[in-house]
Structure formats: C-alpha cells, structure tokens
Write a protein that holds these residues in place. Sequence first.
Motif, PDB file in Angstrom:
ATOM      1  N   UNK A 284       0.846  -1.193   0.000  1.00 37.28           N
ATOM      2  CA  UNK A 284       0.000   0.000   0.000  1.00 37.28           C
ATOM      3  C   UNK A 284       0.882   1.243   0.000  1.00 37.28           C
ATOM      4  N   UNK A 285       0.370   2.356  -0.545  1.00 39.06           N
ATOM      5  CA  UNK A 285       1.131   3.596  -0.460  1.00 39.06           C
ATOM      6  C   UNK A 285       1.213   4.077   0.990  1.00 39.06           C
ATOM      7  N   UNK A 286       2.297   4.777   1.302  1.00 44.30           N
ATOM      8  CA  UNK A 286       2.447   5.389   2.625  1.00 44.30           C
ATOM      9  C   UNK A 286       2.878   6.840   2.452  1.00 44.30           C
ATOM     10  N   UNK A 287       2.376   7.690   3.334  1.00 44.20           N
ATOM     11  CA  UNK A 287       2.766   9.098   3.376  1.00 44.20           C
ATOM     12  C   UNK A 287       2.938   9.493   4.835  1.00 44.20           C
ATOM     13  N   UNK A 288       4.063  10.140   5.134  1.00 45.90           N
ATOM     14  CA  UNK A 288       4.316  10.673   6.468  1.00 45.90           C
ATOM     15  C   UNK A 288       4.563  12.169   6.368  1.00 45.90           C
ATOM     16  N   UNK A 289       4.255  12.880   7.461  1.00 46.08           N
ATOM     17  CA  UNK A 289       4.520  14.309   7.527  1.00 46.08           C
ATOM     18  C   UNK A 289       5.192  14.651   8.854  1.00 46.08           C
TER      19      UNK A 289
ATOM     20  N   UNK B 213      -2.741   0.273  -6.630  1.00 50.65           N
ATOM     21  CA  UNK B 213      -1.907   1.477  -6.691  1.00 50.65           C
ATOM     22  C   UNK B 213      -0.523   1.240  -6.112  1.00 50.65           C
ATOM     23  N   UNK B 214      -0.459   0.464  -5.066  1.00 51.33           N
ATOM     24  CA  UNK B 214       0.743  -0.141  -4.468  1.00 51.33           C
ATOM     25  C   UNK B 214       1.663   0.825  -3.744  1.00 51.33           C
ATOM     26  N   UNK B 215       2.157   1.867  -4.393  1.00 48.71           N
ATOM     27  CA  UNK B 215       3.152   2.740  -3.760  1.00 48.71           C
ATOM     28  C   UNK B 215       3.207   4.062  -4.503  1.00 48.71           C
ATOM     29  N   UNK B 216       3.917   5.030  -3.922  1.00 51.71           N
ATOM     30  CA  UNK B 216       4.044   6.339  -4.560  1.00 51.71           C
ATOM     31  C   UNK B 216       4.964   6.240  -5.771  1.00 51.71           C
TER      32      UNK B 216
ATOM     33  N   UNK C  72       0.170   3.651  -9.140  1.00 54.28           N
ATOM     34  CA  UNK C  72       0.067   2.942 -10.413  1.00 54.28           C
ATOM     35  C   UNK C  72      -1.250   3.213 -11.150  1.00 54.28           C
ATOM     36  N   UNK C  73      -2.175   3.926 -10.526  1.00 52.68           N
ATOM     37  CA  UNK C  73      -3.428   4.169 -11.232  1.00 52.68           C
ATOM     38  C   UNK C  73      -4.113   5.476 -10.925  1.00 52.68           C
ATOM     39  N   UNK C  74      -3.757   6.138  -9.829  1.00 53.84           N
ATOM     40  CA  UNK C  74      -4.633   7.201  -9.344  1.00 53.84           C
ATOM     41  C   UNK C  74      -3.841   8.376  -8.771  1.00 53.84           C
ATOM     42  N   UNK C  75      -4.550   9.483  -8.585  1.00 55.49           N
ATOM     43  CA  UNK C  75      -4.031  10.670  -7.901  1.00 55.49           C
ATOM     44  C   UNK C  75      -4.845  10.881  -6.641  1.00 55.49           C
TER      45      UNK C  75
ATOM     46  N   UNK D  87     -12.461   4.722  -7.415  1.00 53.42           N
ATOM     47  CA  UNK D  87     -12.209   3.374  -7.898  1.00 53.42           C
ATOM     48  C   UNK D  87     -11.215   2.629  -7.026  1.00 53.42           C
ATOM     49  N   UNK D  88     -10.336   3.368  -6.352  1.00 50.90           N
ATOM     50  CA  UNK D  88      -9.266   2.722  -5.595  1.00 50.90           C
ATOM     51  C   UNK D  88      -9.484   2.885  -4.099  1.00 50.90           C
TER      52      UNK D  88
END
Length: 243
Positions: A178-183, A219-222, A240-243, A207-208
Amino acid sequence: FVRLYADPGSTSRLLLCAYDEVLFSEDGGDSFELVHTQDSDQWEPYCGGAFWDGTEIYLGTADGLVVSTDGGSTFAVEPSNGLPGGQAIVSLCGGREAASARLFAVTAPRDDVWSDVPPTDLVWSAPAVYRLDNPLEGGSWERAMGSISDGHAPVFVAMSPDSTDVAWVAGGDFEESTPVVYRTTDGGSSWESVFGTEDNSNVFTGWSGDGSQTPWDFGELALGFGVAPGDPLTAVITDFGYV
C-alpha cells in the motif's frame, strides 16, 4: 536525458540530467553548459531533486550533494559528512525561513541506483531519510527516520521552499503493498503517518481503496509526490493508477 529541474523563481534557470552528465542553462534552455560529470567508476548517474535558494543551488545525485554558490557559474560535490558510505541521494528537497535553511534527502545504496531506477525498485533498497541544517556551514547530515515504521520505505521527500519545519515523505509498505505518506511538523524530529489506507480512514476513495473495485495494492506505492510551493500542508501523491 532523464530529468529536468526548473527554478520556480525564474524563467531562465534549468538543470538537465543526462545519462552521464548534468547540464545547466541560465537562458531558458537556449544553451546549456556541462557542470557535473558522473564518477566514471560508478554506475549511471542519478539526479534526485533540486533546491533553488537564490544564488545557491543544491542538486541531489548519486555522487552526493552537488552545489553552486554563485548562481550556477560553477558546481562542486560537497562532502557528505554524516551519510553512510556508498549511499546515493535519490530524493532531495529544501526550504528556507529567514536566515535558516534545511535540506532533506532520501538515500539508498549506490549499487542499487541507476539513472532511471523506478520507485518500485527503491522500496526494496532500505531507503533512509536524512536532514542537513544550513548546508554551507560545514555541518553533518543527521538520520531523521523518527517514528517511520520499519516496514515502510520512503522514496520521495518534498516540502515547500519557504518552510523548514514541515516536510513529507512518500513511498510504500512492502509488506502490505500500500502507499504510505508521512509528515513532520518539527523539522524531522518526528513523523506522523497521514495517509490512512486501512478502512480508508481519512481518504475519500473512488475506484481505488480499501473495499473498492481496485484495492490499495493495485496502486501499491508512490510513483510521484509533490508539495504545493505556497502551502507546506498541501501535497499530492500518484501511484500505479490514481491521484
């Protein structure tokens, strides 16, 4: 040519990264001058981001931090004090507030990096986050992984150029796909996971998403990541597919 970086405060200054060299233009691309050549004993070069700070220009590369202090007339590789040996800078960003500047970098083993290495490969290279305060004052890079989970691999680091405390990293969870985001809001001392993929806790999905037609592992990852230049708290991620 692999990457192009434009000075956001200028219509004339460009950095162009080719397979074995870095070129600089101060006339909007009408002409380019060779400013850095890749170490011939290493693999193909890699450019991982630029920070434009007036007459100071910082470029993250597989050779380390390449810096100009005279507006682009000359460039040189700065000592990588504090970075482990054999590391390449795969993502770089910077910010300034008054007299203080700060750089963030994501590094990966040099042997795992080539000119167009995809993020899908970098997540398996144990990338790490480092910060450097006031880079022209002879300080050392400090590891800044904070509370980033061991199973999460940061590939991108980004920030608004007018902020030094707020920065973001994005990448992938190579166990859950899965994608990950940290701040961070304290200059990299601590990080908070802010992209809630489990139950889509803070993500309005189409869709995702978790339980959607295509789950997060599609989408898997950034694959791309950026922060709004005028708003350090606004960011965008692509996969891999979306914003």
